[in-house]
Scaffold this active site. Structure first.
Site, mmCIF file in Angstrom:
data_model
loop_
_atom_site.group_PDB
_atom_site.id
_atom_site.type_symbol
_atom_site.label_atom_id
_atom_site.label_comp_id
_atom_site.label_asym_id
_atom_site.label_seq_id
_atom_site.Cartn_x
_atom_site.Cartn_y
_atom_site.Cartn_z
ATOM 1 N N CYS A 2 0.881 -1.172 0.000
ATOM 2 C CA CYS A 2 0.000 0.000 0.000
ATOM 3 C C CYS A 2 0.913 1.215 0.000
ATOM 4 C CB CYS A 2 -0.907 0.000 1.234
ATOM 5 S SG CYS A 2 -1.942 1.489 1.363
ATOM 6 N N GLU A 107 -3.319 0.951 -5.379
ATOM 7 C CA GLU A 107 -2.350 -0.058 -5.796
ATOM 8 C C GLU A 107 -2.085 0.164 -7.281
ATOM 9 O OE1 GLU A 107 -0.919 -1.632 -3.646
ATOM 10 O OE2 GLU A 107 -2.231 -2.273 -2.023
#
Length: 214
Positions: A2, A107
């Protein structure tokens, strides 16, 4: 992993466990952020010396035992499967877990957010580095896990999320079997009620970062 997230909500929309301990001056200076990036300060809920409080943590963990803070890696993510054993993370895993509010995470520039548009908790670890001159630096990292069906087409990892109502369990000073029980939260979470949207704007554009936390 992340590597970016957003916190686009008003101060009154922050989760109550955080809002209840947010100092008045922090409330006044709070501003939503469209894109939060590594090395920037992030708002978090921590337990520090037995007291639950709001904190600003630099994103990129600096272990407390590092002698030179300018040298070595500053991991923004930690694999949840290995934090109980890794030297860089196991102390924080045992004693310094944190919760980071977010409204979306990214992402590879793909955006994932709750369909209801609310705030959720990223699971994190934090550390306090103390310099010989008395300086202090508080830093954090976001825990990751294997992806669910929503994220898997775009990335092999995704952040660990802590469900609403489990804040106290996550932050509590627990040991042994109680600490091991928290590892159940590392499992991929259900993609129900989540939305995948197209690529996010690239960092650096004037319309990406809208204000700062404080």
């Amino acid at each position: 992993m992340c590597g970016r997230f957003s916190l686009q909500c008003s101060v009154d929309q922050l989760p109550l466990p955080l809002l209840d301990v947010l100092p008045a001056d922090h409330r006044r200076h709070y501003s939503p952020r469209a894109l939060v990036s590594p090395s920037e300060p992030v708002l978090a809920l921590v337990r520090d010396e037995g007291v639950q409080r709001a904190a600003l943590l630099l994103w990129g963990l600096l272990p407390s035992w590092v002698k030179d803070p300018t040298q070595g890696p500053r991991p923004i993510n930690a694999r949840s499967e290995t934090v109980p054993q890794k030297t860089s993370f196991r102390g924080a895993w045992r004693h310094r877990r944190c919760l980071i509010p977010a409204t979306a995470f990214f992402e590879k520039r793909h955006c994932f957010r709750p369909s209801h548009g609310g705030v959720f908790w990223l699971a994190g670890l934090w550390e306090r580095w103390l310099g010989a001159d008395g300086s202090e630096v508080d830093t954090c990292t976001v825990l990751t896990t294997s992806p669910n069906a929503l994220v898997e087409p775009w990335h092999p990892r995704m952040p660990v999320l802590i469900p609403e109502g489990l804040e106290q369990a996550w932050l509590a000073p627990v040991h042994g079997a109680e600490l091991q029980a928290l590892e159940a939260l590392f499992s991929p979470w259900s993609p129900a009620d989540w939305i995948h949207e197209g690529p996010a704007p690239r960092p650096g554009r004037s319309d990406v970062v809208q204000g700062s936390l404080f």
